[in-house]
Structure formats: C-alpha cells, structure tokens
Write an enzyme that holds these catalytic residues in place. Structure first.
Site, PDB file in Angstrom:
ATOM      1  N   GLY A  14      47.456  36.477  39.564  1.00  0.00           N
ATOM      2  CA  GLY A  14      47.774  35.045  39.494  1.00  0.00           C
ATOM      3  C   GLY A  14      48.546  34.731  38.227  1.00  0.00           C
ATOM      4  N   ARG A  82      46.422  50.014  47.799  1.00  0.00           N
ATOM      5  CA  ARG A  82      45.993  49.346  49.060  1.00  0.00           C
ATOM      6  C   ARG A  82      47.035  48.279  49.348  1.00  0.00           C
ATOM      7  NH1 ARG A  82      41.498  46.403  50.139  1.00  0.00           N
ATOM      8  NH2 ARG A  82      41.399  47.204  52.257  1.00  0.00           N
ATOM      9  N   ASP A 119      42.478  41.671  35.300  1.00  0.00           N
ATOM     10  CA  ASP A 119      41.671  42.870  35.485  1.00  0.00           C
ATOM     11  C   ASP A 119      42.211  43.765  36.608  1.00  0.00           C
ATOM     12  OD1 ASP A 119      39.397  44.238  34.504  1.00  0.00           O
ATOM     13  OD2 ASP A 119      38.414  43.819  36.413  1.00  0.00           O
ATOM     14  N   THR A 142      44.899  35.983  31.771  1.00  0.00           N
ATOM     15  CA  THR A 142      44.105  35.235  32.746  1.00  0.00           C
ATOM     16  C   THR A 142      43.717  33.888  32.142  1.00  0.00           C
ATOM     17  OG1 THR A 142      41.919  34.998  33.767  1.00  0.00           O
ATOM     18  CG2 THR A 142      42.084  36.639  32.066  1.00  0.00           C
ATOM     19  N   ILE A 143      43.849  32.845  32.937  1.00  0.00           N
ATOM     20  CA  ILE A 143      43.411  31.544  32.416  1.00  0.00           C
ATOM     21  C   ILE A 143      41.887  31.514  32.300  1.00  0.00           C
ATOM     22  CG2 ILE A 143      45.406  30.275  33.321  1.00  0.00           C
ATOM     23  CD1 ILE A 143      43.352  29.001  35.343  1.00  0.00           C
ATOM     24  N   ASP A 144      41.212  32.409  33.047  1.00  0.00           N
ATOM     25  CA  ASP A 144      39.738  32.409  33.035  1.00  0.00           C
ATOM     26  C   ASP A 144      39.160  32.912  31.716  1.00  0.00           C
ATOM     27  OD1 ASP A 144      40.070  31.623  35.619  1.00  0.00           O
ATOM     28  OD2 ASP A 144      39.124  33.360  36.541  1.00  0.00           O
ATOM     29  N   ASP A 146      38.351  35.888  30.850  1.00  0.00           N
ATOM     30  CA  ASP A 146      37.148  36.687  31.119  1.00  0.00           C
ATOM     31  C   ASP A 146      37.341  38.188  30.912  1.00  0.00           C
ATOM     32  OD1 ASP A 146      38.797  37.177  33.242  1.00  0.00           O
ATOM     33  OD2 ASP A 146      37.380  36.564  34.803  1.00  0.00           O
ATOM     34  N   GLY A 187      37.629  29.393  37.366  1.00  0.00           N
ATOM     35  CA  GLY A 187      36.690  30.297  36.696  1.00  0.00           C
ATOM     36  C   GLY A 187      35.897  31.023  37.754  1.00  0.00           C
ATOM     37  N   ARG A 188      36.406  32.173  38.163  1.00  0.00           N
ATOM     38  CA  ARG A 188      35.793  32.912  39.290  1.00  0.00           C
ATOM     39  C   ARG A 188      34.393  33.380  38.951  1.00  0.00           C
ATOM     40  NH1 ARG A 188      38.492  34.083  43.657  1.00  0.00           N
ATOM     41  NH2 ARG A 188      37.058  35.603  44.476  1.00  0.00           N
ATOM     42  N   GLU A 239      34.383  26.628  39.538  1.00  0.00           N
ATOM     43  CA  GLU A 239      34.499  26.931  40.976  1.00  0.00           C
ATOM     44  C   GLU A 239      33.530  28.028  41.410  1.00  0.00           C
ATOM     45  OE1 GLU A 239      38.452  28.472  41.730  1.00  0.00           O
ATOM     46  OE2 GLU A 239      38.189  30.069  40.264  1.00  0.00           O
ATOM     47  N   ARG A 291      47.045  26.073  36.177  1.00  0.00           N
ATOM     48  CA  ARG A 291      47.833  27.298  35.963  1.00  0.00           C
ATOM     49  C   ARG A 291      49.327  27.029  35.785  1.00  0.00           C
ATOM     50  NH1 ARG A 291      45.579  31.460  40.029  1.00  0.00           N
ATOM     51  NH2 ARG A 291      47.731  31.565  40.699  1.00  0.00           N
TER      52      ARG A 291
HETATM   53  O1  F6P Z   1      41.741  34.518  38.098  1.00  0.00           O
HETATM   54  C1  F6P Z   1      42.512  33.406  37.874  1.00  0.00           C
HETATM   55  C2  F6P Z   1      42.338  32.402  38.963  1.00  0.00           C
HETATM   56  O2  F6P Z   1      43.057  31.267  38.571  1.00  0.00           O
HETATM   57  C3  F6P Z   1      40.879  32.056  39.275  1.00  0.00           C
HETATM   58  O3  F6P Z   1      40.316  31.169  38.366  1.00  0.00           O
HETATM   59  C4  F6P Z   1      40.993  31.514  40.672  1.00  0.00           C
HETATM   60  O4  F6P Z   1      39.797  31.656  41.398  1.00  0.00           O
HETATM   61  C5  F6P Z   1      42.065  32.362  41.262  1.00  0.00           C
HETATM   62  O5  F6P Z   1      42.866  32.818  40.206  1.00  0.00           O
HETATM   63  C6  F6P Z   1      42.898  31.626  42.288  1.00  0.00           C
HETATM   64  O6  F6P Z   1      43.811  32.491  42.829  1.00  0.00           O
HETATM   65  P1  F6P Z   1      44.969  32.063  43.858  1.00  0.00           P
HETATM   66  O7  F6P Z   1      46.186  31.842  43.051  1.00  0.00           O
HETATM   67  O8  F6P Z   1      45.081  33.229  44.749  1.00  0.00           O
HETATM   68  O9  F6P Z   1      44.535  30.820  44.559  1.00  0.00           O
END
Ligand code: F6P
Length: 375
Positions: A14, A82, A119, A142-144, A146, A187-188, A239, A291
């Site tokens: 992402g 994959r 990751d 990562t914005i998270d 983590d 925030g996964r 989330e 994002r």
């Molecule tokens: O890992 C970054 C993140 O922004 C998470 O917080 C979120 O769950 C996910 O990516 C969303 O991904 P997508 O862009 O596939 O909707």
C-alpha cells in the site's frame, strides 16, 4: 570499489505519503554522490515480473518531495512467489513468477534493487536475495508504523495529522448535537494511529487491536461525562480492533489471494452503543484519506534521509540491509532481522498509561471505576 553501476528502485504494498520523497532522494544521491544510474521499476514487483521499467533522471525528481503516492505505482498483489496469472480461459491462478524477476533483473543490467515497502515487500525482498541471489536494500514504509526494526516509518506522521484533524472536526459537531462520534482509523494489527490520534485529539475512548474491549466501560464513560455536563463523546477505533472474545470485522476478501480487507468495526460498535446505551451515534470511516496527499514535513525529512542512506548502502555494496530510524539516526539493520516481527502497542506502555491518566477509556476497565472516575 563495490562495482555497483546501476540500481533498480521499486515501491511495493500500500502507498504511504513520503514514497516519492524516498525516490527523489535515491535518484539525487545516486547522481550527485555515487554517479550511478537509477532504473525505476513500475507497479512494485509486478514491474520486474512483466519488465516495466525506465531510467529515472534528475528531471524526474522535480516536485516529488511534496507529492503524495508514488510515481512508480505500487501493488499489494505482486508477490512474485505467489503471482496472479490470468489463464487463456480467463480464470486466475497463482504461479511462481520469481524466475521472471531474476531474468528481468539481469536483462536490465542491475547490480542491486532498492525495495521500498512494508512487511510483505521486505519479506519478499529478503527471499529474493536468499533464494535468487538478487542483491537488495530495503526501505521500510507503512502508515501503520508497525515495523519492529525501526522507531518510525514515514507516512505515519501524515496519517496521524489527518486523523487528528478529523477528530478535531468531529469534536465540534459532537458537542453541538450531543452525540457520540466514532472515528475508524487504519491500523491492521497495530493501534498506533488510533492511540496517537486519540491522545492528540482528546478522545474519550480509544479502541485498539492490542486491548480487547467490552462495551460496559465505554457506556460508563459516556454516562460519567453526561453527569459532568458533557453529553457528547469522541471514540477512535482502529480498524483492527475487536471485542473481548470476538472477531475483527472485514469489509471484503480477495477470492484469489485470501487477503482480507478490514473495515466496519465502528459500525458494529455504534450499533451496540445505540442499542445498549440509547445514545445517538454517528460513525466515520477515514479510510484511504489517511494514505493520500502530501506528506507532512517530518515525513518528507525521514523519507529523504532513508533514501539517501539506502542509496549509500546500495552504492557501496552493503546488500541484505534495511535502513532504520534508531535514536534519531538512520542506521542499517540486517533485512532478515527486520521482517516478520510487528511492533504492537504494549498495553502496559507509558503512552497508554498517560492516556488512561487523562481519563481515556480503552474498554478493558472496571465499569464501576469508570463511572466514579469523573466525580
Ligand atoms: O498496511 C497499511 C494499510 O493502510 C492498513 O492500515 C490497511 O488495513 C490496509 O493498508 C489497506 O489496504 P488497501 O489499500 O488494500 O485497502
């Protein structure tokens, strides 16, 4: 002399505000200091599977510092090990496309690959080096926030600013209408955005994955505030948050990869607050607004520093490393040690304690104690 003359750069997973600032820094440092050529791979690892690449020049860096997204494009479905393949009959299946990556890496005449990603991308890059012998340097994103090997990732500060701003706006309308306002943030697995935004925006309740919640202490907090003449409340929900003994809420699942997209926990919590507490509730899912857009100054600086150091590592042949922020220094850490370990919020940490000390509820408290806490 490392003999490195030509490096590739890609962005995977992402997007995050600051990716373009990293690309700019890599290109500039490679031109000005190391005098080596930079090839931009488009669409993450998909660009190496399908050979989509072009040289990046100083002209390409114009205006990049402030620009959100990534000029190279990205994908979170582009793991070469994959890889989604569309058969002639139109059906999709997963194949191992890593041999194509190796072939195209050589075809492009690359000596090293700088992979900017989270990751998943970093783990994939480490495997590329180990199994295919492709020299890589990683840049965490990562914005998270983590990733355990680095203290902060660029993109996080921007997401935090957006989330805090949203909370400030919800505050005034919550107060006017005497409502409970829920804000669902990204925030996964880790609740860093929710925790920081909740503290910065003065949330009454913060719900994160690391602290399973119950509805009773949350309702107790609302009642206590009401009695103190505050008939409105602000709740930030990560989330990935889930109730004690319950499950996370997903918005969708990719049929092919099995990738589950989180979303909807705030609506579930809102329903409970309405039904059990009788409050008028509104919920907002902030989503990808966190994002997109221009990175805040802190992220521009961190991204630039990461890009400069990644270029240095690549140019001097220090492969298998990832740049990381530690004690305000950008350092190199072995990629293999940096992957697979997420940095989660420790429920016993100082920051959570500070939030609790200013009256924030996380949903794991004794409801009676919460009810009495406001006097
Ligand atoms: O890992 C970054 C993140 O922004 C998470 O917080 C979120 O769950 C996910 O990516 C969303 O991904 P997508 O862009 O596939 O909707």
């Amino acid at each position: 002399m490392s003999g490195v003359r030509r490096i590739g750069v890609l962005t995977g997973g992402g997007d995050a505000p600051g990716l373009n600032a990293v690309i700019r820094a890599v290109v500039k440092a490679c031109k000005y200091i190391h005098h080596i050529t930079v090839i931009g791979i488009t669409g993450g690892y998909a660009g190496l599977v399908e050979l989509r690449a072009r040289e990046l020049t100083l002209d390409d860096t114009s205006g990049l510092l402030v620009r959100g997204g990534t000029i190279l494009g990205t994908s979170n479905r582009a793991n070469p090990f994959r890889y989604p393949y569309v058969r002639p009959d139109g059906a999709e299946e997963m194949i191992d496309a890593s041999p194509a990556v190796k072939k195209n890496f050589e075809k492009l005449g690359l000596d090293c690959l700088i992979a900017i990603g989270g990751d998943g991308t970093l783990a994939c890059s480490e495997r590329m080096q180990r199994e295919l012998g492709i020299p890589v340097v990683g840049v965490p994103k990562t914005i998270d926030n983590d990733l355990s090997a680095t203290e902060y990732t660029f993109g996080f500060a921007t997401a935090l600013e957006v989330a805090t701003n949203a909370l400030d706006r919800l505050h005034t309308t919550a107060e006017s209408h005497h409502r409970v306002m829920l804000l669902e943030v990204m925030g996964r697995e880790a609740g860093w955005i929710a925790l920081h935004a909740g503290m910065a925006g003065g949330a009454d309740v913060i719900l994160i994955r690391e602290i399973p919640f119950r509805i009773e202490p949350i309702l107790a907090k609302f009642r206590a505030r009401e009695r103190r003449g505050r008939p409105f409340s602000l709740v930030v929900v990560a989330e990935g948050a889930a109730p004690a003994g319950g499950d996370q809420v997903f918005a969708s699942e990719d049929a092919l990869t099995g990738w589950k997209r989180l979303g909807g926990i705030s609506a579930a919590v809102a329903r409970q607050i309405e039904e059990l507490g009788g409050y008028e509730v509104r919920s907002t899912i902030l989503g990808h607004i966190q994002r997109g857009g221009s990175p805040v100054p802190v992220d521009r600086i961190l991204a630039s520093r990461c890009g400069v150091e990644a270029a240095r590592l690549a140019a001097t042949g220090q492969f298998g490393q990832m740049v990381a922020l530690r004690a305000d220094q950008i350092v190199a850490v072995p990629l293999v040690d940096a992957i697979g370990k997420l940095k989660l919020v420790d429920p016993g940490c100082q920051m959570v304690a500070a939030a609790r000390a200013v009256g924030t509820v996380f949903g794991d408290e004794d409801p009676e104690a919460v009810e009495e806490s406001e006097g």
